[in-house]
Enzyme design. Structure first.
Site, short mmCIF file in Angstrom:
data_model
loop_
_atom_site.label_atom_id
_atom_site.label_comp_id
_atom_site.label_asym_id
_atom_site.label_seq_id
_atom_site.Cartn_x
_atom_site.Cartn_y
_atom_site.Cartn_z
N GLN A 239 0.84 -1.20 0.00
CA GLN A 239 0.00 0.00 0.00
C GLN A 239 0.87 1.24 0.00
OE1 GLN A 239 -3.08 0.03 2.93
NE2 GLN A 239 -3.59 2.16 2.65
N GLY A 241 0.61 5.83 -0.96
CA GLY A 241 -0.24 6.98 -0.73
C GLY A 241 -1.44 7.02 -1.67
N PHE A 242 -1.24 6.60 -2.93
CA PHE A 242 -2.30 6.71 -3.93
C PHE A 242 -2.73 5.37 -4.49
CE2 PHE A 242 0.10 10.62 -3.89
CZ PHE A 242 -0.90 11.58 -3.85
N ALA A 243 -2.00 4.32 -4.19
CA ALA A 243 -2.27 3.03 -4.81
C ALA A 243 -2.22 1.92 -3.78
CB ALA A 243 -1.25 2.76 -5.92
N GLN A 244 -2.93 0.85 -4.11
CA GLN A 244 -2.86 -0.37 -3.32
C GLN A 244 -2.54 -1.52 -4.27
OE1 GLN A 244 -5.63 -0.69 0.25
NE2 GLN A 244 -6.88 0.45 -1.19
N LYS A 261 -2.16 -3.47 -9.24
CA LYS A 261 -1.92 -2.17 -8.64
C LYS A 261 -3.05 -1.24 -9.03
CE LYS A 261 1.58 1.38 -7.82
NZ LYS A 261 2.99 1.78 -8.00
N ASP A 356 12.67 6.51 -6.46
CA ASP A 356 12.09 6.09 -5.18
C ASP A 356 12.75 4.79 -4.74
OD1 ASP A 356 10.42 6.33 -3.00
OD2 ASP A 356 8.68 5.46 -3.98
#
Length: 536
Positions: A239, A241-244, A261, A356
């Site tokens: 998980q 911030g914007f996606a799981q 995703k 990242d």
């Protein structure tokens, strides 16, 4: 909602007992001062600033007010009267004031937006959502509204305007993660992207019977339809911030497992990056970079279907050692450092930056058979050693250097705690340093079980250099680690850093291949680790 300022008397309820609520007298004084101002009475702002500062100083270390919304609003009054609002926000974070509250990020983002700091405002929304600040739904809605407000500017923008995102000492730099940059790039490359294999786009909202939003609460064993495929969700695999990310069986078949995703708002950039990896990464190294089978793009969501890795992340491997009170064996640290150096050497050679680079974005790969003790196979990464290693995923912050003018430098802050490179910390331009610094942090975490803190020291010949604050254990190969940190933390923009990555990788490989017992020890540790991670 509005940013709390000295033009607003909204500091919430002050009707509590002084005995139970020592902050109450300070709140009442501040409230009365604001009320007098709103009634057109005279107010001495110097005295008002003293009231606010006293309240902050008296209660900032009191754990009773760490999650108190009233106290947070006092901080924003304090910020409104300060010329250094970034320092105030940093102090809020240091004292952990409401860091799990959506209001902190909404208010500061609006504050930045009002000052024209749009890129920074966007990053603050990212930060709050990555921390799952509550209520998360409201924060995400605020972020979407922010993007909508910015869309008019983006639509009227151009690539040349992107270059004016950040200016330092009269020179313009690009923020590669700004909304305007990404949207302009996608608009420019739309004709390419729509032709990529696996690209499926619809201008309608996700039409499935099971709402994708419902997966956040309870996902296991739910059946969803994406495109023409049916997936049985078997649990959450990650998980952000914007996606799981979910583990799913295709048509309910346990031997056909994928990762889904699911992201809102939709974000096709990551799929673009995956297809560029397909084109640019040599076949031998391709398995180290993840693979996306398909992208399903709706008006409200995007879904990437990719390979599923069953053995967890490098972060999971480190956590196994933390549980037992130890740290990763140095031989394993050397092995994974070699893998990461090879990944960055290959990636940067393809004119791409990950952006990242952290341990939970590095999935662990194991060969079907246990690795051999063959020194040459280890050095050349062939046989079982070629099927073994790491796989870099999550390309949402990926940067394609080929779409920017040659020699472009970047300004922009990842806002990823612990992984902000030195250049970001000092507001200087950067390129590949963002990934190399991430590698240094991961190595430090493997060796020390802690994030890296750096210190700036004067060089004997003038200037400065950077090094980790932590000390090395005497029984480690101190020379190898000192050389790695010294070279990666002090690299120059003009330096051929790909040769640097190669030389560091080869020095570590030479050490491992100097004694077959080290290869045997590594093999045994990997077999043990695999058993541990599979049973976790």
């Amino acid at each position: 909602m509005a940013v709390v300022s000295r033009n607003s008397g909204n500091i919430s309820d002050v009707s509590s007992s002084v005995t139970d609520d020592p902050i109450l007298p300070s709140l009442q004084l501040i409230y009365e001062a604001l009320r007098r101002q709103n009634s057109s009475d005279q107010i001495n702002f110097a005295d008002f600033d003293v009231l606010v500062a006293n309240c902050i100083n008296n209660f900032k270390s009191d754990p009773r007010y760490r999650d108190d919304i009233r106290f947070l609003k006092i901080w924003f009054l304090y910020m409104d009267g300060s010329s250094d609002y970034e320092r105030v926000f940093k102090e809020i974070e240091e004292h952990r004031i409401c860091i799990r509250k959506a209001l902190l990020y909404e208010s500061f983002a609006l504050f930045l937006e009002a000052k024209g700091r749009l890129i920074d405002a966007c990053m603050i929304y990212h930060l709050g959502i990555s921390r799952n600040a509550e209520p998360l739904g409201r924060l995400k809605k605020a972020q979407v509204l922010f993007l909508e407000r910015m869309s008019e500017r983006v639509t009227n923008g151009s690539f040349q305007k992107m270059k004016n995102d950040v200016s330092v000492d009269g020179e313009n730099f690009i923020n590669p993660w700004s909304v305007s940059t990404l949207k302009n790039l996608l608009q420019k490359m739309n004709s390419k992207v729509v032709e990529y294999e696996g690209y499926h786009s619809s201008n309608k909202a996700y039409p499935g019977k099971v709402a994708l939003s419902s997966l956040q609460k309870s996902a296991k064993n739910k059946d969803i339809t994406i495109g023409r495929e049916n997936y049985q969700i078997r649990g959450r695999a990650g998980q952000g911030g914007f996606a799981q990310v979910f583990k799913a069986y295709v048509d309910g078949k346990p031997d056909d497992v994928v990762a889904l995703k699911i992201q809102k708002p939709p974000f096709p950039w990551e799929f673009y990056m995956y297809r560029q990896l397909d084109i640019r990464i040599p076949e031998k190294e391709r398995k180290s970079f993840g693979f996306a089978h398909r992208l399903h793009l709706y008006s409200d969501y995007s879904v990437i279907v990719s390979d599923y890795f069953a053995h967890g992340t490098l972060q999971d491997a480190m956590n196994c050692n933390v549980v037992t009170g130890g740290s990763m064996d140095e031989v394993l640290c050397i092995y994974y450092t070699i893998e990461m150096l090879q990944i960055l050497e290959t990636l940067h050679g393809a004119a791409m930056i990950h952006g990242d680079f952290k341990p939970d974005n590095l999935l662990i790969r194991y060969s079907r058979d246990d690795p051999t003790e063959d020194v040459n196979e280890f050095r050349l990464r062939t046989g079982t050693w070629g099927d073994q290693g790491l796989c870099l995923v999550d390309w949402g912050r990926g940067i394609d250097l080929s779409v920017f003018p040659k020699g472009t430098k970047f300004m922009g802050d990842s806002r990823t705690s612990g992984f902000r490179c030195i250049e970001m910390q000092e507001k200087k331009p950067w390129t590949f340093q963002v990934d190399m610094y991430g590698l240094c942090v991961i190595v430090h975490m493997m060796l020390h079980n802690s994030y890296m803190e750096i210190e700036k020291k004067a060089s004997p010949g003038g200037g400065f250099y950077y090094q980790p604050k932590s000390h090395y254990k005497r029984y480690w190969n101190v020379g190898l680690w000192k050389n790695l940190f010294a070279k990666l933390l002090n690299s120059d923009l003009a330096e051929d850093h790909k040769k640097l990555l190669q030389s560091l990788r080869e020095s570590l490989q030479d050490y491992m291949c100097s004694d077959q017992k080290l290869i045997k020890k590594l093999r045994d540790l990997l077999v043990k680790q695999r058993t541990s991670l599979c049973s976790a």
